[in-house]
Scaffold this active site. Structure first.
Site, PDB file in Angstrom:
ATOM      1  CG  HIS A 268     -92.228  23.930 -48.109  1.00  9.98           C
ATOM      2  ND1 HIS A 268     -91.900  24.113 -49.431  1.00  9.98           N
ATOM      3  CD2 HIS A 268     -93.567  23.727 -48.106  1.00  9.98           C
ATOM      4  CE1 HIS A 268     -92.987  24.031 -50.183  1.00  9.98           C
ATOM      5  NE2 HIS A 268     -94.023  23.787 -49.394  1.00  9.98           N
ATOM      6  CD  GLU A 269     -95.374  22.238 -44.987  1.00 10.04           C
ATOM      7  OE1 GLU A 269     -96.317  23.045 -45.123  1.00 10.04           O
ATOM      8  OE2 GLU A 269     -95.086  21.384 -45.844  1.00 10.04           O
ATOM      9  CG  HIS A 272     -97.234  26.892 -47.131  1.00  9.20           C
ATOM     10  ND1 HIS A 272     -97.669  27.490 -48.284  1.00  9.20           N
ATOM     11  CD2 HIS A 272     -96.678  25.712 -47.497  1.00  9.20           C
ATOM     12  CE1 HIS A 272     -97.388  26.692 -49.322  1.00  9.20           C
ATOM     13  NE2 HIS A 272     -96.779  25.610 -48.873  1.00  9.20           N
ATOM     14  CD  GLU A 298     -95.738  24.869 -52.826  1.00  9.40           C
ATOM     15  OE1 GLU A 298     -96.749  24.983 -52.092  1.00  9.40           O
ATOM     16  OE2 GLU A 298     -94.903  23.949 -52.710  1.00  9.40           O
TER      17      GLU A 298
END
Lengths: 506, 506
Positions: A268-269, A272, A298
């Site tokens: 996830h990170e 980003h 997101e």
């Protein structure tokens, strides 16, 4: 009478803003990744100084001169197309600050700090009553600010939504979220009635951090995260913080008994981070480099976490690697057992712990409550009951106390009303991007063969390079050929869960 | 006509300076402890912005108004005693910037950056000729600046010495360094002729970083470093960087085959850190908090590294702990063997690798060369020969190339002429503090029993709390009752090395 200005004047001011933002971003990152515990007061003092300086730059004489000069169409047309877009962004952002009387601005900032303390205290005592008077004041002050920003077409809550994504309205969201609710309702019912619930106990076997890292670090690199332009640190609440496109830092927490947390957390990170690392360099030192709407950002973290990180073909390629690095830990778990367990879904009370299937419902609940507060003047004393009622209706679970209910998110204590929908939109955008990408690329084959580069390139070309220079809806339209359509997300989830739970939804 | 000013005006300006310094200090620390390798250009841009802002604060209208107003004795006397001292420090510091024409200042800063690149290139090619033209220009520009700052009593080189320690002169240093040379000469001759050179091969046995850290971290904590107000990171060139007294960060490098490096390196940096952590809070946000003279700061890092870290009684208490943590590595090495090996001294070519006995000679060589450059106009083409000559005379070793000779230090490429003597003074101060401390405390007994707190308290009370509010010579005089006397250092070293090498110097 007014002095003649040029694009250079605009860029000079934007650059000073960007440098101060970069600076403050590094201070925040440092504060959350190992700043000595006793230096908080000094750090607060430094942040206050920089914030004051930032406000001075943002609302000072030069900013006002730019605003006055370039809001005249004749002057604005002397700017390049890019600079016109930058000016419009600048004048949009500035209105949230410049129209607010300085005293009100400071009072509001102060109230937020006190409200966050009250929220923490309320959580500790598990008592909404402690937080309630602060929430009441925050809502009251927010309602006073709304008219300063409101246009004729906007409902009060639309103004708040627009803070996080220009042009977003309750009308649009109502329609989208209704489709999601209906589609999800049918799927969940089928899973619960007829589905074979997979076992995922093996996900809680002990795997030391070192082994987890040995799998995750090279994997997120293969997924597209560049460690020469980023770094990885430990923290309590994981986040990505980018200073600039060559310095995007990701963080995670670790649990020996839950490797899935760090794997998906870092996918996830890293998502980003990949976005931040790949914005076109022409937007350096402008708000188009960093001021990306949360929903589109997101969508890219969730593309890694959900679209790729829950894809069967991806794990078909990755699982042997994971097994190999983890030693004997997963030796007795077949690929099928692994993937089914990985995908297990169940309705829960806590948003941040929800699986991708139920997550949007947590958001819809918050959206509907916020809308009731700002468009229908719902009283804060009615919130806990409404919260329970909606959780019962949409998820079939009811919180027994405030900590697992109304007090679970910090967002309201920070007056971030209108922010939640971005999370759900991120899920929907990600699936729609996947659908469009799949027309050009055979995603399953690529994932199964471990060739992630074409997916990286597609995302860079269609999404990342633009940074914040296009609105989320523009990017979506250009990349996928149509406006937001939640059916792509519903179809993807239906297909995945039908297979895992061995059911068929009509 | 001039507006009436108060101490608050002074403090406001000092605070803005301090906040910007704190901010830049964090950026530097970050740059050296893991900033992504490709973000250098962005970081340079941010640093340039902050430097410009710092210069504007330091030399702007408000600074000039303060200078004009408070240099009048009648006005200055309205300030508190502390504020008078702060004003004097402020006006001393400012003269190094405000008297220099802005263009010259910028040209000098740019030259330094180019010179550092040339120095690095020269090192890579092992060729002084590449660096020579830059060194020539740096010296030329420095010589042009000196008259702007020079007082009647100062030689040109005194001006440079005074940048790093107010009041320091060649006259003082000549006398001190002559004593050191004479005393050391006799001792070294005796060690070489009649000494029993200890074996220290065991210091190169393999000890993984993890084990080294397990010994070092709690030990520097016991020595006085507060990890709640500091942290420890890895780096290439170890340093301590303090943001403020609650945030002093130390760094080290590690070698599996040289645990002494990290042990003494971290004792050293922790010493700097302890100083920073213990400055009186009344000097927060003033130049007395951070602008401590290098010589006095170095005396505290060296107190840890040399006075304590090479003390027999200290190791008598510590060695069993070290042995225990290192497992079997040192099981066959008796305490006597350990301590003798730990103390082994030999003349070497590289300053940063020198042992405490020979270290001051490396400094004296540089001091004498710098003095010849600035007071006697020595030509830069004569430097390599002079360097070799002095190494032969003082240390009995001669560099065979430029990298191990004239190109080994970065200081000249940064135009930090006059800085080197601080290192030697640090050694001498540390020994004199030890002598004075020993009149009040039984240092050997305390070290042998592991009770380090009284030493910490003595240093806090006599040294650390003052920060930069007293000059090094004032602190020395107050704490030890006499001006600098190099015999305390010579006596301590003589005593230690006579024992280890089993000789007696008359």
């Amino acid at each position: 009478m007014a002095k003649q200005l040029t694009g250079d004047d605009l860029h000079e001011l934007l650059k000073e803003q960007a440098l101060l933002e970069e600076n403050m971003a590094l201070l925040s990152w440092d504060q959350l990744t190992g700043m000595p515990v006793k230096s908080g007061e000094f750090r607060a003092e430094l942040m206050a100084y920089l914030t004051k300086r930032y406000l001075k730059v943002t609302t000072g004489k030069k900013a006002k001169a730019l605003l006055d000069y370039y809001q005249l169409p004749n002057n604005q047309s002397t700017l390049s197309i890019d600079d016109q877009a930058l000016f419009q962004r600048f004048s949009h952002d500035i209105k949230y600050v410049i129209n607010v009387p300085a005293d009100d601005y400071i009072a509001f900032e102060r109230l937020k700090i006190m409200a966050q303390d009250a929220w923490a205290a309320a959580r500790e005592k598990n008592d909404y009553a402690i937080f309630k008077p602060y929430l009441e004041k925050l809502i009251h002050m927010t309602k006073q600010l709304i008219p300063l920003w409101q246009t004729d077409e906007q409902t009060p809550y639309d103004v708040l939504l627009g803070q996080y994504e220009q042009g977003l309205t309750t009308k649009k969201l109502d329609s989208i979220f209704n489709q999601v609710k209906q589609g999800l309702g049918a799927l969940q019912q089928e899973l619960q009635l007829n589905g074979e619930t997979p076992d995922n106990q093996f996900l809680h076997r002990s795997v030391p951090k070192g082994l987890q890292l040995r799998y995750i670090q090279p994997t997120i690199q293969r997924l597209g995260f560049d460690f020469e332009r980023g770094r990885l640190d430990d923290t309590v609440h994981p986040f990505m913080q980018d200073m600039n496109r060559n310095d995007a830092r990701i963080t995670t927490r670790w649990s020996d008994r839950d490797f899935k947390m760090a794997v998906l957390g870092l996918f996830h990170e890293a998502g980003h981070g990949m976005f931040a690392q790949n914005v076109d360099s022409k937007w350096d030192y402008t708000p188009f480099n960093k001021g990306i709407a949360m929903s589109i950002h997101e969508s890219q973290s969730l593309f890694n976490e959900v679209i790729i990180g829950q894809d069967e073909a991806f794990w078909y390629h990755e699982y042997p690697k994971l097994q190999d690095i983890f030693g004997d830990v997963l030796a007795d778990i077949s690929f099928e057992q692994f993937y089914d367990g990985w995908m297990k879904t169940e309705p829960t009370l806590i948003r941040t712990e929800a699986d991708p299937l139920t997550y949007p419902l947590h958001i819809i609940i918050r959206y509907e409550i916020e809308k009731a507060i700002f468009n229908d003047d719902l009283d804060v004393s009615e919130l806990p009951a409404l919260w329970r009622e909606k959780y019962r209706t949409y998820l079939g679970v009811v919180p027994e106390d405030d900590v697992t209910g109304i007090l679970q998110d910090i967002h309201w204590a920070d007056a971030s009303f209108g922010y939640f929908p971005s999370y759900a939109l991120g899920h929907l955008y990600a699936a729609q991007f996947r659908y469009a990408m799949n027309k050009e690329l055979d995603i399953s084959s690529l994932l199964q063969s471990g060739d992630y580069q074409p997916l990286i390139d597609w995302r860079r070309n269609h999404i990342w390079q633009y940074g914040a220079s296009k609105s989320p809806s523009d990017i979506l339209l250009t990349a996928t050929g149509e406006p937001l359509n939640p059916n792509y997300w519903l179809d993807l989830q239906r297909k995945r869960y039908e297979k895992v739970y061995q059911v068929k939804v009509d």
